[in-house]
Design an enzyme around this catalytic site. Structure first.
Site, PDB file in Angstrom:
ATOM      1  NE  ARG A  18      -8.267   3.828   0.460  1.00  0.00           N
ATOM      2  CZ  ARG A  18      -8.279   4.920   1.225  1.00  0.00           C
ATOM      3  NH1 ARG A  18      -9.410   5.374   1.705  1.00  0.00           N
ATOM      4  NH2 ARG A  18      -7.155   5.556   1.526  1.00  0.00           N
TER       5      ARG A  18
ATOM      6  CE1 TYR B  42       0.423   6.719  -3.310  1.00  0.00           C
ATOM      7  CE2 TYR B  42       0.262   8.850  -2.224  1.00  0.00           C
ATOM      8  CZ  TYR B  42      -0.322   7.840  -2.953  1.00  0.00           C
ATOM      9  OH  TYR B  42      -1.647   7.947  -3.325  1.00  0.00           O
TER      10      TYR B  42
ATOM     11  CE  LYS C 134      -3.339  -1.179  -0.606  1.00  0.00           C
ATOM     12  NZ  LYS C 134      -3.667  -1.898  -1.866  1.00  0.00           N
TER      13      LYS C 134
ATOM     14  CG  HIS D 223       4.710  -6.390  -0.947  1.00  0.00           C
ATOM     15  ND1 HIS D 223       4.876  -5.084  -1.315  1.00  0.00           N
ATOM     16  CD2 HIS D 223       3.500  -6.770  -1.449  1.00  0.00           C
ATOM     17  CE1 HIS D 223       3.821  -4.686  -2.015  1.00  0.00           C
ATOM     18  NE2 HIS D 223       2.979  -5.684  -2.114  1.00  0.00           N
TER      19      HIS D 223
ATOM     20  CD1 TRP E 171      -0.399 -10.841 -12.804  1.00  0.00           C
ATOM     21  CD2 TRP E 171      -1.782  -9.195 -12.178  1.00  0.00           C
ATOM     22  NE1 TRP E 171      -1.620 -11.057 -13.404  1.00  0.00           N
ATOM     23  CE2 TRP E 171      -2.491 -10.075 -13.033  1.00  0.00           C
ATOM     24  CE3 TRP E 171      -2.455  -8.088 -11.648  1.00  0.00           C
ATOM     25  CZ2 TRP E 171      -3.830  -9.869 -13.386  1.00  0.00           C
ATOM     26  CZ3 TRP E 171      -3.789  -7.890 -12.001  1.00  0.00           C
ATOM     27  CH2 TRP E 171      -4.464  -8.759 -12.850  1.00  0.00           C
TER      28      TRP E 171
HETATM   29  P1  A3P Z   1      -5.177   4.514  -1.366  1.00  0.00           P
HETATM   30  O1  A3P Z   1      -5.797   3.268  -0.831  1.00  0.00           O
HETATM   31  O2  A3P Z   1      -4.745   5.462  -0.278  1.00  0.00           O
HETATM   32  O3  A3P Z   1      -5.996   5.191  -2.401  1.00  0.00           O
HETATM   33  P2  A3P Z   1      -0.115  -0.534  -3.607  1.00  0.00           P
HETATM   34  O4  A3P Z   1      -0.066  -0.558  -5.092  1.00  0.00           O
HETATM   35  O5  A3P Z   1       1.241  -0.546  -2.968  1.00  0.00           O
HETATM   36  O6  A3P Z   1      -1.016  -1.592  -3.082  1.00  0.00           O
HETATM   37  O7  A3P Z   1      -0.700   0.880  -3.156  1.00  0.00           O
HETATM   38  C1  A3P Z   1      -2.042   1.204  -3.414  1.00  0.00           C
HETATM   39  C2  A3P Z   1      -2.224   2.657  -3.067  1.00  0.00           C
HETATM   40  O8  A3P Z   1      -1.574   3.473  -4.065  1.00  0.00           O
HETATM   41  C3  A3P Z   1      -3.691   3.058  -3.069  1.00  0.00           C
HETATM   42  O9  A3P Z   1      -3.803   4.090  -2.087  1.00  0.00           O
HETATM   43  C4  A3P Z   1      -3.842   3.597  -4.488  1.00  0.00           C
HETATM   44  O10 A3P Z   1      -4.961   4.415  -4.695  1.00  0.00           O
HETATM   45  C5  A3P Z   1      -2.531   4.370  -4.625  1.00  0.00           C
HETATM   46  N1  A3P Z   1      -2.215   4.663  -6.032  1.00  0.00           N
HETATM   47  C6  A3P Z   1      -2.123   3.812  -7.065  1.00  0.00           C
HETATM   48  N2  A3P Z   1      -1.896   4.464  -8.214  1.00  0.00           N
HETATM   49  C7  A3P Z   1      -1.857   5.789  -7.899  1.00  0.00           C
HETATM   50  C8  A3P Z   1      -1.669   6.974  -8.668  1.00  0.00           C
HETATM   51  N3  A3P Z   1      -1.514   6.965  -9.984  1.00  0.00           N
HETATM   52  N4  A3P Z   1      -1.689   8.163  -8.011  1.00  0.00           N
HETATM   53  C9  A3P Z   1      -1.866   8.216  -6.669  1.00  0.00           C
HETATM   54  N5  A3P Z   1      -2.052   7.112  -5.894  1.00  0.00           N
HETATM   55  C10 A3P Z   1      -2.048   5.910  -6.503  1.00  0.00           C
END
Ligand code: A3P
Length: 286
Positions: A248, A184, A42, A99, A70
């Site tokens: 999300r 991030y 995340k 991870h 993936w």
């Molecule tokens: P949120 O749940 O806070 O929205 P991972 O890929 O490590 O599982 O992380 C998922 C998180 O990264 C999610 O956060 C997702 O929305 C966010 N994310 C993925 N792509 C993104 C983008 N282009 N810009 C901003 N956040 C992004």
């Protein structure tokens, strides 16, 4: 479906991990030209997988439109690794994802000159994102309550182990690895500068119009609509999208809408105790 695989004392979802796949990851034979993305879940893994794919796709969107993340940047520790590796483009450096913590994967990476990109995110936002992900992903148990989830996270007892140990462990290996530490928050606030930092590190500098192209196709709005990165290809039994979206919110500091003042105080005290002596400026305020 929410079976558990315990490895080195850390819980992993049994649906996609086995003892064999976890052990195989720890003895993975890296090639010097490999690019390994390491994250705690995340932290923006999928986002970075998209950025890395775009940096190397040289303007050809076919993989972006037809190959899921993936498969473009497979997870080393997952049981489908051999199949995924077999489908990588042999003409490109291998993009790999993990991870796993430094204790588990570090020794294998140290045996090579592979480039490592470690991506971190404000742990409070990681926690909130992970909490919602537990509701969506049927291979993870439903969280009891947000309160319990915070405690489990702070104790490092959740799936994939301790966020604190993950970040500190990989940072500890930084001097011995060919590693770029990126967050991030940087990618969010300064996407172009961060992209330049990444492409320079990868020895793959981009022209200004190529940067525009990458930034357009890694935006939250583009990725939310793309079945190759929004996990809509995954069956409902695995991720129940009626209970939320993988992409999300994609914002910073959503934790402020979730944490009570007491939870925040408790979090800050533990954060300070565990991270206070790191001597590293991290781009978030706690
Ligand atoms: P949120 O749940 O806070 O929205 P991972 O890929 O490590 O599982 O992380 C998922 C998180 O990264 C999610 O956060 C997702 O929305 C966010 N994310 C993925 N792509 C993104 C983008 N282009 N810009 C901003 N956040 C992004």
């Amino acid at each position: 479906m929410d079976t558990v695989e315990v490895f080195n004392g850390i819980r992993f979802p049994g649906f996609i991990h086995t003892q064999e796949s976890l052990r195989a990851a720890c003895s993975f034979l890296f090639q010097d030209k490999d690019i390994l993305l390491v994250t705690f879940p995340k932290s923006g893994t999928t986002w970075m997988q998209q950025v890395l794919s775009l940096i190397f796709c040289q303007g050809h969107l076919w993989p972006i439109h037809h190959i899921p993340n993936w498969q473009r940047a497979p997870w080393l520790e997952q049981s489908n690794l051999v199949k995924m590796l077999g489908s990588l483009d042999p003409g490109q450096p291998r993009l790999l994802t993990s991870h796993l913590n430094a204790e588990a994967l570090g020794p294998a990476v140290l045996r090579s000159k592979a480039r490592v990109i470690y991506m971190a995110r404000n742990p409070k936002d990681v926690l909130v994102s992970f909490y919602h992900f537990h509701k969506l992903a049927n291979f993870l148990p439903d969280p009891n309550s947000f309160e319990d989830f915070v405690d489990e996270f702070l104790e490092g007892k959740g799936f994939f182990g301790s966020w604190f140990e993950h970040v500190k462990g990989w940072l500890g290996l930084k001097p011995d690895l060919n590693m770029l530490f990126v967050t991030y928050e940087e990618l969010h606030q300064e996407p172009r500068t961060t992209l330049q930092k990444l492409s320079d590190f990868l020895g793959h500098p981009l022209k200004s119009e190529e940067e525009d192209f990458v930034l357009e196709h890694c935006s939250f709005s583009f990725m939310s609509q793309s079945s190759m990165v929004n996990y809509s290809l995954v069956p409902k039994e695995v991720m129940d999208t009626s209970r939320g979206r993988f992409l999300r919110k994609g914002v910073m500091e959503d934790w402020k809408k979730h944490f009570s003042p007491e939870q925040n105080e408790k979090f800050n005290a533990i954060y300070q105790a565990k991270m206070g002596d790191l001597g590293l400026h991290l781009p978030w305020t706690m």
